[in-house]
Design a protein around this motif. Sequence first.
Motif, PDB file in Angstrom:
ATOM      1  N   HIS A 190      -7.531  -2.224  -2.408  1.00  0.00           N
ATOM      2  CA  HIS A 190      -6.121  -2.554  -2.174  1.00  0.00           C
ATOM      3  C   HIS A 190      -5.757  -2.436  -0.683  1.00  0.00           C
ATOM      4  CE1 HIS A 190      -5.475   1.931  -3.148  1.00  0.00           C
ATOM      5  NE2 HIS A 190      -5.174   1.810  -1.869  1.00  0.00           N
TER       6      HIS A 190
ATOM      7  N   ASP B 194      -9.076   4.463   4.476  1.00  0.00           N
ATOM      8  CA  ASP B 194      -9.003   4.042   3.073  1.00  0.00           C
ATOM      9  C   ASP B 194      -9.877   2.811   2.869  1.00  0.00           C
ATOM     10  OD1 ASP B 194      -8.238   3.251   0.500  1.00  0.00           O
ATOM     11  OD2 ASP B 194      -6.108   3.659   0.846  1.00  0.00           O
TER      12      ASP B 194
ATOM     13  N   HIS C 197       0.834  -1.207   0.000  1.00  0.00           N
ATOM     14  CA  HIS C 197       0.000   0.000   0.000  1.00  0.00           C
ATOM     15  C   HIS C 197       0.870   1.259   0.000  1.00  0.00           C
ATOM     16  CE1 HIS C 197      -4.055   1.654   1.725  1.00  0.00           C
ATOM     17  NE2 HIS C 197      -3.644   2.326   0.683  1.00  0.00           N
TER      18      HIS C 197
ATOM     19  N   HIS D  52      -3.422   9.547   1.534  1.00  0.00           N
ATOM     20  CA  HIS D  52      -2.621   8.472   2.131  1.00  0.00           C
ATOM     21  C   HIS D  52      -1.725   9.009   3.247  1.00  0.00           C
ATOM     22  CE1 HIS D  52      -3.952   6.144  -1.401  1.00  0.00           C
ATOM     23  NE2 HIS D  52      -3.848   5.132  -0.577  1.00  0.00           N
TER      24      HIS D  52
HETATM   25 MN   MN3 Z   1      -4.963   3.411  -0.674  1.00  0.00          MN
END
Ligand code: MN3
Length: 195
Positions: A165, A161, A31, A78
């Motif tokens: 993924h 998130d 990630h 992120h």
């Molecule tokens: Mn992400």
Amino acid sequence: MPTTKPYVLPDLPYDYDALAPWCPAETLQLHHLKHHAAYVDGANDAAGHLAELDPDDTASLTAWQSTFAFNLAGHVMHSLFWTSLTPEPGLPSPTMKSRLVDDFGSLVRFRDMLTAACMSVQGSGWGALTSDPMTGHLRVRSILNHNDGGVPTAQLLAVVDVWEHAYYLTHRNDRAAWATAAIEHLDWRAIESRL
Ligand code: MN3
């Protein structure tokens, strides 16, 4: 023309294995080093194109502005996500707890609302705790992709998130299990420092 790359992948504030088992090292490493890094590269690349663009080339301008916003938002989100989490979660301070109770009814309902925001994302996106820029009230919302559906200047205090993924290697299709674990590991000291 700017020649340097303005955006840099930040280090994580904890080790790759620090969030196991709910977020194992393999997931976190991919990630951070693949997904987040791709947004950093994408933002640098798009910024470079915009710096050299002919202002009369409106089609290219529109396309590169969109690409830039998507990638920079991915980098921002992120960076905020890593610092929204902690391996050693605690409780909100009494001041923060009373704000959460005022705006959500209880700490439990806040968690349920943030989980619901994560679950309500259709496709890829984020659950977010925000501070309303007009009133200062705490609010929970979902954000599509990295930057769709937000209120301008609403401050993001914490994000989760829910792109696949983030969780699919471990939790498969159980987004709720992932969201619940992440919300249990919110770093309240970091969140409060943003207010
Ligand atoms: Mn992400």
